[in-house]
Design a protein around this motif. Structure first.
Motif, mmCIF file in Angstrom:
data_model
loop_
_atom_site.group_PDB
_atom_site.id
_atom_site.type_symbol
_atom_site.label_atom_id
_atom_site.label_comp_id
_atom_site.label_asym_id
_atom_site.label_seq_id
_atom_site.Cartn_x
_atom_site.Cartn_y
_atom_site.Cartn_z
ATOM 1 N N PRO A 29 38.084 33.600 43.301
ATOM 2 C CA PRO A 29 36.980 34.932 43.835
ATOM 3 C C PRO A 29 35.803 34.128 44.203
ATOM 4 N N ASP A 71 40.964 43.146 47.702
ATOM 5 C CA ASP A 71 40.099 42.851 46.559
ATOM 6 C C ASP A 71 39.266 41.390 46.579
ATOM 7 N N MET A 75 35.083 41.891 46.746
ATOM 8 C CA MET A 75 34.360 40.873 45.925
ATOM 9 C C MET A 75 33.091 40.366 46.733
ATOM 10 N N VAL A 205 30.630 41.025 40.428
ATOM 11 C CA VAL A 205 32.050 40.344 40.735
ATOM 12 C C VAL A 205 32.718 40.155 39.504
ATOM 13 N N TYR A 208 34.235 43.482 38.573
ATOM 14 C CA TYR A 208 35.203 43.939 39.565
ATOM 15 C C TYR A 208 36.423 43.146 38.985
#
Ligand code: NAP
Length: 220
Positions: A29, A71, A75, A205, A208
């Motif tokens: 991420p 996704d 983010m 984040v 998430y």
């Protein structure tokens, strides 16, 4: 949408040559290292905006699990939304197929006002392989490359390679980003091991990741 909401608005209402950063990455991420990197590049290279460009289907990662593009995009959006100089593009995600930076830069070149300068910002490890990327000669002409380095790594060999390459000489700037001690790989491993990622990525984040159960069952 042409590039991203904010940049499209600028082009429509106040078209002028800009200095645009393109923050290319998988963002799987996104973390504070990326955000610090973008902000410092914006300041150092006097950029009008930094457009985060999450890759759709990264060419060098076809052999490992990469989280769903939506996704990764979501983010990046939630991590960057408070900075008016940042924006996020869906260009690479919506283009489909394998993501090539040459396609992105060519598309950008056609969409931005004439005279706009493009700065492609990404990790130094990625940038050093640019000459192996599809249409590398074109890529190097279309953008100046900003190579973010992690503290403690010796990049002198990489710098030397760039200096010794007639194509790349003068087209790449290296800059050290203290926050890049954080890495996406480490974050994924920490989530998988049930360890904390607090202070490594924005709270939004981390929430998430938790609510979408990302990285728990992946195997790289
Ligand atoms: P990567 O190999 O996952 O990343 C290499 C290193 O750079 C990692 O340490 C990574 O740390 C760091 N990094 C990645 N993006 C960064 C960013 N924006 N700022 C600072 N550090 C960053 O690289 P990648 O994410 O797959 O690719 C980077 C960019 O190069 C993407 O835009 C990709 O599309 C492009 N690319 C294009 C081609 C091609 O056109 N043929 C081939 C390869 C890459 P983290 O893991 O913590 O992010």
């Amino acid at each position: 949408m042409l590039i991203s909401p904010r940049i499209d608005r600028e082009i429509e209402t106040n078209p002028r040559p800009m200095r645009l950063g393109i923050m290319g990455g998988t963002f799987d991420p996104i973390h504070f290292g990326h955000l610090i990197c973008a902000e410092q590049a914006r300041e150092q290279f006097d950029l009008d905006y930094v457009v985060f460009m999450p890759t759709g289907n990264p060419v060098f990662k076809l052999d490992r699990h990469v989280s769903d593009a939506e996704d990764r995009y979501n983010m990046v959006v939630i991590a960057t939304r408070k900075n008016p100089m940042f924006d996020v593009s869906r260009m690479e995600i919506d283009r489909g197929g394998i993501t090539y930076t040459s396609d992105t830069l060519q598309e950008m070149e056609q969409k931005v006002p004439k005279g706009t300068e493009l700065f492609f910002i990404t990790g130094a490890d990625a940038i050093i392989s640019v000459l192996k990327w599809k249409n590398s000669d074109l890529i190097i002409k279309l953008a100046h490359f900003v190579a973010a380095t992690r503290p403690g790594y010796d990049y002198s060999e990489l710098q030397e390679k760039v200096e010794n390459s007639p194509e790349m000489r003068g087209r790449v700037s290296f800059f050290e980003v203290p926050g890049l001690a954080i890495s996406s790989t480490d974050l994924r491993e920490r989530v998988r091991a049930g360890k904390s990622i607090t202070y490594m990525t924005p709270v939004s984040v981390a929430s998430y990741i938790k609510s979408h159960r990302l990285y728990i069952d992946d195997c790289d």
